[in-house]
Structures are given as structure tokens and as C-alpha cells.
Design a protein around this motif. Sequence first.
Motif, mmCIF file in Angstrom:
data_model
loop_
_atom_site.group_PDB
_atom_site.id
_atom_site.type_symbol
_atom_site.label_atom_id
_atom_site.label_comp_id
_atom_site.label_asym_id
_atom_site.label_seq_id
_atom_site.Cartn_x
_atom_site.Cartn_y
_atom_site.Cartn_z
ATOM 1 N N THR A 88 35.354 30.289 -56.296
ATOM 2 C CA THR A 88 36.449 29.999 -57.214
ATOM 3 C C THR A 88 36.488 28.519 -57.551
ATOM 4 O O THR A 88 36.657 28.138 -58.713
ATOM 5 N N LEU A 89 36.322 27.677 -56.558
ATOM 6 C CA LEU A 89 36.327 26.233 -56.790
ATOM 7 C C LEU A 89 35.160 25.815 -57.683
ATOM 8 O O LEU A 89 35.335 24.993 -58.592
ATOM 9 N N GLN A 90 33.986 26.387 -57.459
ATOM 10 C CA GLN A 90 32.842 26.071 -58.310
ATOM 11 C C GLN A 90 33.086 26.493 -59.748
ATOM 12 O O GLN A 90 32.706 25.783 -60.695
ATOM 13 N N THR A 91 33.755 27.624 -59.948
ATOM 14 C CA THR A 91 34.086 28.073 -61.300
ATOM 15 C C THR A 91 35.064 27.114 -61.962
ATOM 16 O O THR A 91 34.893 26.748 -63.130
ATOM 17 N N VAL A 92 36.084 26.694 -61.227
ATOM 18 C CA VAL A 92 37.069 25.759 -61.771
ATOM 19 C C VAL A 92 36.403 24.442 -62.154
ATOM 20 O O VAL A 92 36.670 23.879 -63.219
ATOM 21 N N VAL A 93 35.518 23.943 -61.319
ATOM 22 C CA VAL A 93 34.820 22.691 -61.611
ATOM 23 C C VAL A 93 33.925 22.853 -62.835
ATOM 24 O O VAL A 93 33.860 21.965 -63.692
ATOM 25 N N ALA A 94 33.248 23.986 -62.959
ATOM 26 C CA ALA A 94 32.384 24.222 -64.123
ATOM 27 C C ALA A 94 33.199 24.279 -65.408
ATOM 28 O O ALA A 94 32.811 23.698 -66.430
ATOM 29 N N VAL A 95 34.344 24.939 -65.368
ATOM 30 C CA VAL A 95 35.211 25.006 -66.551
ATOM 31 C C VAL A 95 35.735 23.622 -66.886
ATOM 32 O O VAL A 95 35.762 23.213 -68.055
ATOM 33 N N ARG A 96 36.144 22.870 -65.877
ATOM 34 C CA ARG A 96 36.627 21.512 -66.114
ATOM 35 C C ARG A 96 35.552 20.657 -66.767
ATOM 36 O O ARG A 96 35.817 19.927 -67.726
#
Length: 111
Positions: A88-96
Motif C-alpha cells: 500500500t505504501l509503495q502504491t501511495v508513493v508511486a501515485v504521489r
Amino acid sequence: MALDPMNAAAAYRNAAVGQPLGLAPGTAPTPIGGEEAGPGSRFVDMVRTAAQDAIDANRNAEQLGMDAVAGKASVQEVVTAVSEAEATLQTVVAVRDRIISAYQEILRMPI
């Protein structure tokens, strides 16, 4: 479509104070098709939900870690929860990163 500098400045000022498009606070913009935006259909709501999901996944992983130390959870449950939180954190960072990249691209556009 011609851009009026005064309209652009007014839109920037309104966005800075939390009133995008010159709307009254709490008023949702009408989509281009003319339909009224329903609850949860706005981009801001989607981002807020995704952020809350990421926070919940991290809290769940932390709680399971504390439960494992107390002997109430298995190592398998902890590893699964931590893996889900990490994804989830990796997804949030990628979207950011994509949002920042898009913003920088907009800044480079000639007016």
C-alpha cells in the motif's frame, strides 16, 4: 481557447483559500456532461479514501506486530499484514510521484 491572466490569477487565489473555481465553500463543481457530482465521485474523495486505506493498513500491521509480541497473533499474520502495508505504501508513493511529475509537466507548458 484564450487564457485571461486575470481569470487565472483569480482561480489561483481561490484555490489557495480552498475555493476552487470561485465556488462557495462546500459546493461541488458541475461536471462537463452536466450531471451533478454525487457523493464520493470527486477526485479529492478518491485520494482521501486511498490515503485512509493506507493509514488503516499500517495501523493494522502495527497492531498485529504488538499482538505477536504479546503472543496473541501468529508470525504468518504479522508478515501478511506488513506485506500488505508495504504494498500500500509503495502504491501511495508511486501515485504521489506521478502527481508531482504531472504538476511539473504543467508548469513547463507555455502559456
